[in-house]
Every structure is written in C-alpha cells, then in structure tokens.
Write a protein that holds these residues in place. Structure first.
Motif, PDB file in Angstrom:
ATOM      1  N   LEU A 100       0.746  -1.327   0.069  1.00  0.00           N
ATOM      2  CA  LEU A 100       0.009   0.129   0.166  1.00  0.00           C
ATOM      3  C   LEU A 100       0.920   1.303   0.057  1.00  0.00           C
ATOM      4  CD1 LEU A 100      -2.813  -1.102   2.356  1.00  0.00           C
ATOM      5  CD2 LEU A 100      -2.933  -0.318   0.080  1.00  0.00           C
ATOM      6  N   ILE A 101       1.884   1.163   0.678  1.00  0.00           N
ATOM      7  CA  ILE A 101       2.831   2.267   0.685  1.00  0.00           C
ATOM      8  C   ILE A 101       3.560   2.612  -0.717  1.00  0.00           C
ATOM      9  CG2 ILE A 101       5.055   3.451   1.773  1.00  0.00           C
ATOM     10  CD1 ILE A 101       4.072   2.296   4.497  1.00  0.00           C
ATOM     11  N   GLU A 102       3.653   1.564  -1.201  1.00  0.00           N
ATOM     12  CA  GLU A 102       4.262   1.523  -2.717  1.00  0.00           C
ATOM     13  C   GLU A 102       3.236   2.087  -3.689  1.00  0.00           C
ATOM     14  OE1 GLU A 102       6.033  -1.940  -5.092  1.00  0.00           O
ATOM     15  OE2 GLU A 102       7.061  -2.080  -3.027  1.00  0.00           O
ATOM     16  N   ALA A 103       1.910   1.579  -3.365  1.00  0.00           N
ATOM     17  CA  ALA A 103       1.088   2.077  -4.422  1.00  0.00           C
ATOM     18  C   ALA A 103       0.779   3.575  -4.006  1.00  0.00           C
ATOM     19  CB  ALA A 103      -0.203   1.261  -4.290  1.00  0.00           C
ATOM     20  N   ALA A 104       1.038   4.076  -2.856  1.00  0.00           N
ATOM     21  CA  ALA A 104       0.718   5.480  -2.419  1.00  0.00           C
ATOM     22  C   ALA A 104       1.721   6.500  -2.748  1.00  0.00           C
ATOM     23  CB  ALA A 104       0.775   5.961  -0.988  1.00  0.00           C
ATOM     24  N   TRP A 105       2.822   6.176  -3.598  1.00  0.00           N
ATOM     25  CA  TRP A 105       3.928   7.062  -4.057  1.00  0.00           C
ATOM     26  C   TRP A 105       3.193   7.399  -5.503  1.00  0.00           C
ATOM     27  CZ3 TRP A 105       7.765   9.535  -2.036  1.00  0.00           C
ATOM     28  CH2 TRP A 105       8.233   9.083  -0.873  1.00  0.00           C
ATOM     29  N   SER A 106       2.331   6.829  -6.122  1.00  0.00           N
ATOM     30  CA  SER A 106       2.071   7.328  -7.581  1.00  0.00           C
ATOM     31  C   SER A 106       0.925   8.254  -7.341  1.00  0.00           C
ATOM     32  CB  SER A 106       1.311   6.003  -8.112  1.00  0.00           C
ATOM     33  OG  SER A 106       0.039   5.646  -7.476  1.00  0.00           O
ATOM     34  N   TYR A 107       0.350   8.441  -6.028  1.00  0.00           N
ATOM     35  CA  TYR A 107      -0.635   9.656  -5.851  1.00  0.00           C
ATOM     36  C   TYR A 107       0.322  11.074  -5.722  1.00  0.00           C
ATOM     37  CZ  TYR A 107      -4.109   6.390  -5.517  1.00  0.00           C
ATOM     38  OH  TYR A 107      -4.740   5.348  -6.036  1.00  0.00           O
ATOM     39  N   ARG A 108       1.409  11.267  -5.897  1.00  0.00           N
ATOM     40  CA  ARG A 108       2.120  12.370  -5.732  1.00  0.00           C
ATOM     41  C   ARG A 108       1.909  13.298  -7.143  1.00  0.00           C
ATOM     42  NH1 ARG A 108       6.131   8.532  -6.728  1.00  0.00           N
ATOM     43  NH2 ARG A 108       7.610   9.033  -7.991  1.00  0.00           N
ATOM     44  N   PHE A 109       1.358  12.732  -8.177  1.00  0.00           N
ATOM     45  CA  PHE A 109       1.308  13.177  -9.475  1.00  0.00           C
ATOM     46  C   PHE A 109      -0.235  13.508  -9.291  1.00  0.00           C
ATOM     47  CE2 PHE A 109       4.529   9.908 -10.183  1.00  0.00           C
ATOM     48  CZ  PHE A 109       5.682  10.846 -10.529  1.00  0.00           C
ATOM     49  N   PRO A 110      -0.596  14.557 -10.475  1.00  0.00           N
ATOM     50  CA  PRO A 110      -1.840  15.141 -10.317  1.00  0.00           C
ATOM     51  C   PRO A 110      -2.818  13.982 -10.844  1.00  0.00           C
ATOM     52  CG  PRO A 110      -0.539  16.645 -11.595  1.00  0.00           C
ATOM     53  CD  PRO A 110       0.376  15.555 -11.096  1.00  0.00           C
ATOM     54  N   ALA A 111      -4.077  14.165 -10.428  1.00  0.00           N
ATOM     55  CA  ALA A 111      -5.047  13.004 -10.996  1.00  0.00           C
ATOM     56  C   ALA A 111      -5.231  12.964 -12.373  1.00  0.00           C
ATOM     57  CB  ALA A 111      -6.478  13.178 -10.051  1.00  0.00           C
ATOM     58  N   ARG A 112      -5.396  11.909 -13.095  1.00  0.00           N
ATOM     59  CA  ARG A 112      -5.682  11.622 -14.412  1.00  0.00           C
ATOM     60  C   ARG A 112      -5.753  10.109 -14.620  1.00  0.00           C
ATOM     61  NH1 ARG A 112      -1.721  10.143 -18.044  1.00  0.00           N
ATOM     62  NH2 ARG A 112       0.294   9.681 -17.358  1.00  0.00           N
ATOM     63  N   LEU A 113      -6.407   9.969 -15.805  1.00  0.00           N
ATOM     64  CA  LEU A 113      -6.590   8.494 -15.981  1.00  0.00           C
ATOM     65  C   LEU A 113      -5.812   8.278 -17.386  1.00  0.00           C
ATOM     66  CD1 LEU A 113     -10.707   8.087 -16.029  1.00  0.00           C
ATOM     67  CD2 LEU A 113      -8.949   7.229 -14.375  1.00  0.00           C
ATOM     68  N   SER A 114      -4.559   7.369 -17.167  1.00  0.00           N
ATOM     69  CA  SER A 114      -3.641   7.017 -18.201  1.00  0.00           C
ATOM     70  C   SER A 114      -4.434   6.144 -19.006  1.00  0.00           C
ATOM     71  CB  SER A 114      -2.452   6.555 -17.653  1.00  0.00           C
ATOM     72  OG  SER A 114      -2.600   5.041 -16.794  1.00  0.00           O
ATOM     73  N   ARG A 115      -3.763   5.774 -20.076  1.00  0.00           N
ATOM     74  CA  ARG A 115      -4.336   4.611 -21.048  1.00  0.00           C
ATOM     75  C   ARG A 115      -4.192   3.353 -20.419  1.00  0.00           C
ATOM     76  NH1 ARG A 115      -1.830   4.932 -26.702  1.00  0.00           N
ATOM     77  NH2 ARG A 115      -2.812   6.778 -26.402  1.00  0.00           N
ATOM     78  N   GLU A 116      -3.474   2.856 -19.693  1.00  0.00           N
ATOM     79  CA  GLU A 116      -3.159   1.648 -19.084  1.00  0.00           C
ATOM     80  C   GLU A 116      -4.319   1.641 -17.943  1.00  0.00           C
ATOM     81  OE1 GLU A 116      -0.081  -0.509 -15.965  1.00  0.00           O
ATOM     82  OE2 GLU A 116       0.776   0.908 -17.440  1.00  0.00           O
ATOM     83  N   LEU A 117      -4.532   2.425 -17.161  1.00  0.00           N
ATOM     84  CA  LEU A 117      -5.467   2.507 -16.188  1.00  0.00           C
ATOM     85  C   LEU A 117      -6.789   2.485 -16.644  1.00  0.00           C
ATOM     86  CD1 LEU A 117      -5.827   2.648 -13.148  1.00  0.00           C
ATOM     87  CD2 LEU A 117      -5.897   5.220 -13.169  1.00  0.00           C
ATOM     88  N   ILE A 128     -17.679   0.988  -8.946  1.00  0.00           N
ATOM     89  CA  ILE A 128     -16.320   0.492  -8.726  1.00  0.00           C
ATOM     90  C   ILE A 128     -15.324   1.771  -9.386  1.00  0.00           C
ATOM     91  CG2 ILE A 128     -14.496  -0.832  -8.862  1.00  0.00           C
ATOM     92  CD1 ILE A 128     -16.517  -3.262  -8.664  1.00  0.00           C
ATOM     93  N   ARG A 129     -15.714   2.089 -10.504  1.00  0.00           N
ATOM     94  CA  ARG A 129     -14.910   3.009 -11.349  1.00  0.00           C
ATOM     95  C   ARG A 129     -14.936   4.239 -10.737  1.00  0.00           C
ATOM     96  NH1 ARG A 129     -16.920   1.097 -16.264  1.00  0.00           N
ATOM     97  NH2 ARG A 129     -18.167   3.040 -16.302  1.00  0.00           N
ATOM     98  N   ASP A 130     -16.258   4.741 -10.038  1.00  0.00           N
ATOM     99  CA  ASP A 130     -16.494   5.870  -9.454  1.00  0.00           C
ATOM    100  C   ASP A 130     -15.692   6.025  -8.213  1.00  0.00           C
ATOM    101  OD1 ASP A 130     -17.972   6.771 -11.527  1.00  0.00           O
ATOM    102  OD2 ASP A 130     -19.861   6.343 -10.632  1.00  0.00           O
ATOM    103  N   ILE A 131     -15.582   4.738  -7.212  1.00  0.00           N
ATOM    104  CA  ILE A 131     -14.920   4.719  -5.982  1.00  0.00           C
ATOM    105  C   ILE A 131     -13.353   5.259  -6.615  1.00  0.00           C
ATOM    106  CG2 ILE A 131     -13.987   3.323  -4.270  1.00  0.00           C
ATOM    107  CD1 ILE A 131     -17.029   2.067  -4.321  1.00  0.00           C
ATOM    108  N   ALA A 132     -12.739   4.317  -7.467  1.00  0.00           N
ATOM    109  CA  ALA A 132     -11.457   4.763  -7.782  1.00  0.00           C
ATOM    110  C   ALA A 132     -11.096   5.990  -8.162  1.00  0.00           C
ATOM    111  CB  ALA A 132     -11.161   3.632  -8.935  1.00  0.00           C
ATOM    112  N   TRP A 133     -11.858   6.642  -9.103  1.00  0.00           N
ATOM    113  CA  TRP A 133     -11.842   8.030  -9.226  1.00  0.00           C
ATOM    114  C   TRP A 133     -12.082   9.281  -8.103  1.00  0.00           C
ATOM    115  CZ3 TRP A 133      -9.152  10.674 -12.563  1.00  0.00           C
ATOM    116  CH2 TRP A 133      -9.402  12.223 -12.494  1.00  0.00           C
ATOM    117  N   LYS A 134     -12.909   8.752  -7.310  1.00  0.00           N
ATOM    118  CA  LYS A 134     -12.884   9.495  -6.058  1.00  0.00           C
ATOM    119  C   LYS A 134     -11.547   9.400  -5.210  1.00  0.00           C
ATOM    120  CE  LYS A 134     -16.038   9.927  -2.109  1.00  0.00           C
ATOM    121  NZ  LYS A 134     -17.033   9.301  -1.242  1.00  0.00           N
TER     122      LYS A 134
END
Length: 180
Positions: A100-117, A128-134
């Motif tokens: 979880l701490i490893e995953a949390a590092w990715s939130y230092r960048f602005p919110a956006r939906l990449s192609r992979e995501l 589920i997508r709404d929860i993830a975006w929120k």
C-alpha cells in the motif's frame, strides 16, 4: 555481469507475472483483484499480492478495522486524561502495508486516467470506477496538501497509504455486494 543480472531479474518478473495471470481465473477472490486494479498504483501483481496477504476483506466491518490490521494507525500512549499519539503501530501484515505504501507513491502526481488505467477499468462496473476516481482525486489533493505543509515525504506517503486502504476496503465491499 550487472546487465545480465538485470536481464535475469526482468525475465523472472515476467515469468511470475505470467503465472499470476494464469492462476487468477480459478481463484475465488479474482473479482476483487480485478476491481482493485481500477485504483492508481494497483496493477495486477500489486493487487493480487495484496489480496493474497489479506484474504477476504468482507471480514472487516469498517475501513478503520482494516487500517488497524495493517498497522497504519497512529500509536497511542495514554494515562488518565493525557493522550499522546505517535507514529504508526506497524502491527499487522508487513507485506500488505508495504504494498500500500508503494502504491501511495503514485498519488504524488496530479489526478488523471492514463491509457493503462483506462484499460484496466473498462471491464469494471461504474460504481467501482467511481470509487477509484473519487479516491484518486482525494488522495492526489491530500498528498499535495500534506507535502506543502512541509511534512517528510515518508510521513505523507504513509498517510496516503492509510487512506488508500479505506478505498481498497470500499471497492472490496462493492465487489462483495455485486457478486454475493
């Protein structure tokens, strides 16, 4: 030698990822793993390992119980009316906390939906997508706010991981509701 070591490690990573992909369809918790991949920082290996470490998340009545299980809550020293809070307890599952701490590092960048995501999210239901975006909006903003308050990067990332575990719990509950 160094280049060969990197190539061997990359080949091993690819083999293990392929094994996880092959074994996932037979697993009862596969829908939860697929749903968790809608979160930023939670690709296949991270999501599968997290669920393998924690098991069925429906056993936690609320997200605070999950956070406590992971050791992502502040320690407390209290006596009478005096209450002093310290760092995280680090009780519970060390591997899941680290993921979880490893995953949390990715939130230092602005919110956006990449192609992979977007590709990982397309097969998931809208709630589920709404929860993830929120979660992405909230966690990215919180990361910036905590970083601006001149807190150390590790403290900020741990706080984000704690909150991310709440969104993990919410998504797992949503999958349990839709499939159960």
């Amino acid at each position: 030698d160094y280049i060969a070591a990197v190539e061997v490690a990359a080949a091993r990573r690819d083999r293990l990822t392929a094994q996880i992909e092959a074994m996932l369809p037979d697993w009862t918790l596969a829908p939860v793993v697929a749903a968790l991949q809608t979160l930023r920082g939670m690709a296949l290996v991270n999501a599968a390992t997290l669920i393998a470490e924690m098991g069925d998340l429906s056993r936690f009545a609320n997200p605070r119980q999950l956070m406590a299980y992971l050791g992502l809550v502040p320690s407390e020293h209290s006596s009478g009316t005096s209450v002093k809070r310290g760092g995280i307890t680090k009780a519970g599952n060390r591997a899941a906390r680290r993921l979880l701490i490893e995953a949390a590092w990715s939130y230092r960048f602005p919110a956006r939906l990449s192609r992979e995501l977007l590709l990982r999210q397309e097969s998931q239901p809208k709630p589920i997508r709404d929860i993830a975006w929120k979660g992405q909006l909230r966690l990215c903003a919180r990361y910036r706010r905590l970083a601006r308050s001149s807190k150390p990067a590790n403290v900020v990332t741990t706080a984000i991981a704690r909150e991310l575990s709440g969104f993990v719990w919410a998504i797992a509950q949503q999958v349990t509701v839709t499939t159960g």
